[in-house]
Design an enzyme around this catalytic site. Structure first.
Site, PDB file in Angstrom:
ATOM      1  N   ARG A  14       0.819  -1.216   0.000  1.00 38.03           N
ATOM      2  CA  ARG A  14       0.000   0.000   0.000  1.00 38.03           C
ATOM      3  C   ARG A  14       0.856   1.272   0.000  1.00 38.03           C
ATOM      4  O   ARG A  14       0.331   2.363   0.236  1.00 38.03           O
ATOM      5  CB  ARG A  14      -0.953   0.031   1.198  1.00 38.03           C
ATOM      6  CG  ARG A  14      -2.062  -0.988   1.137  1.00 38.03           C
ATOM      7  CD  ARG A  14      -3.216  -0.664   2.093  1.00 38.03           C
ATOM      8  NE  ARG A  14      -4.015   0.452   1.620  1.00 38.03           N
ATOM      9  CZ  ARG A  14      -3.989   1.691   2.139  1.00 38.03           C
ATOM     10  NH1 ARG A  14      -3.179   1.968   3.150  1.00 38.03           N
ATOM     11  NH2 ARG A  14      -4.747   2.645   1.650  1.00 38.03           N
ATOM     12  N   THR A 170     -18.524   6.185  16.050  1.00 44.56           N
ATOM     13  CA  THR A 170     -19.644   6.794  16.763  1.00 44.56           C
ATOM     14  C   THR A 170     -20.797   5.801  16.789  1.00 44.56           C
ATOM     15  O   THR A 170     -21.177   5.251  15.752  1.00 44.56           O
ATOM     16  CB  THR A 170     -20.087   8.101  16.092  1.00 44.56           C
ATOM     17  OG1 THR A 170     -18.965   8.974  15.957  1.00 44.56           O
ATOM     18  CG2 THR A 170     -21.168   8.782  16.911  1.00 44.56           C
ATOM     19  N   HIS A 191      -8.057   7.825   4.354  1.00 45.38           N
ATOM     20  CA  HIS A 191      -7.900   6.984   3.158  1.00 45.38           C
ATOM     21  C   HIS A 191      -6.458   6.503   2.984  1.00 45.38           C
ATOM     22  O   HIS A 191      -6.214   5.452   2.374  1.00 45.38           O
ATOM     23  CB  HIS A 191      -8.347   7.759   1.917  1.00 45.38           C
ATOM     24  CG  HIS A 191      -8.856   6.897   0.809  1.00 45.38           C
ATOM     25  ND1 HIS A 191      -8.528   5.561   0.674  1.00 45.38           N
ATOM     26  CD2 HIS A 191      -9.678   7.167  -0.240  1.00 45.38           C
ATOM     27  CE1 HIS A 191      -9.113   5.064  -0.401  1.00 45.38           C
ATOM     28  NE2 HIS A 191      -9.818   6.008  -0.967  1.00 45.38           N
ATOM     29  N   ASP A 195      -8.463   1.460   2.838  1.00 43.14           N
ATOM     30  CA  ASP A 195      -9.390   1.614   1.724  1.00 43.14           C
ATOM     31  C   ASP A 195     -10.763   1.065   2.117  1.00 43.14           C
ATOM     32  O   ASP A 195     -10.946   0.505   3.205  1.00 43.14           O
ATOM     33  CB  ASP A 195      -8.863   0.871   0.492  1.00 43.14           C
ATOM     34  CG  ASP A 195      -7.475   1.341   0.087  1.00 43.14           C
ATOM     35  OD1 ASP A 195      -7.231   2.563   0.129  1.00 43.14           O
ATOM     36  OD2 ASP A 195      -6.637   0.491  -0.256  1.00 43.14           O
TER      37      ASP A 195
END
Length: 218
Positions: A14, A170, A191, A195
């Protein structure tokens, strides 16, 4: 507090994604889902455990399974991962109509975590300071609860939020639909850290964890 462990960039699949969403196009995203907690709520109703603490532990357990939700940066700005992250959570003072933010070290043993977190909640119930335990450390992630209302969408607009790599959760008020008990859950993600695939997997694993609440105990 331990230090985050630097990622081996040469072997990180990544790397390009992280750099793109951290430097070129910094952005966060949010998703709101409804988690089926029918079995979970029933198990807690039969036990002496606190629902909020059980929710916090379940989220923290799934978060700590995956390094994309334990992301950090070194002092030099290089991507890194915390060995473990701990939940910080809000406590409402009904008399003052204010809240405090506290935390408990994550423990994979639910019973031990429950007792420690329940003690923290009780101590902070009448807190007048926002951070009664002092400033939160960098290796905690946030969970807050809105038990007064359900919701189908929730987004935090954080000034400088693109510097916040850990997830934010939340919780809403339970709602009943077609004989099932559902929990609104909003998840805010950087991000660069994760992903949509990773967030969807986190939600699925949370659903699986609460679908078999044998860990709740007495």
């Amino acid at each position: 507090m331990t230090c985050p462990e630097p990622i081996d960039l040469a072997d990180w699949n990544r790397r390009e994604t992280f750099e793109h969403y951290r430097r070129a196009v910094p952005c966060t995203y949010a998703i709101t889902v409804e988690i089926d907690v029918t079995a979970f709520a029933a198990a807690l109703a039969r036990s002496s455990r606190k629902t909020y603490v059980a929710q916090i532990w379940a989220i923290a357990t799934v978060v700590n399974r995956h390094r994309e939700f334990r992301m950090a940066e070194t002092d030099a700005g290089a991507p890194a991962v915390w060995p473990v992250v701990h939940p910080a959570f809000t406590v409402f003072n009904a008399e003052r109509e204010t809240f405090a933010a506290v935390w408990t070290p994550y423990d994979a043993d639910f019973a031990r975590f429950h007792d420690a977190a329940a003690e923290v909640l009780a101590a902070a119930a009448s807190a007048t300071a926002m951070f009664p335990q002092g400033e939160l450390s960098a290796d905690v992630f946030d969970i807050s609860s809105l038990p007064w209302t359900s919701f189908t969408g929730f987004t935090l607009n954080i000034d400088g939020g693109t510097n916040h790599l850990l997830p934010i959760f939340t919780l809403g008020r339970y709602l009943d639909r077609d004989g099932r008990t559902l929990l609104p859950l909003a998840v805010q993600i950087h991000h660069a850290a994760a992903d949509g695939f990773h967030t969807a997997r986190l939600v699925r694993e949370l659903e699986e964890l609460v679908a078999d609440p044998s860990w709740v105990g007495a």
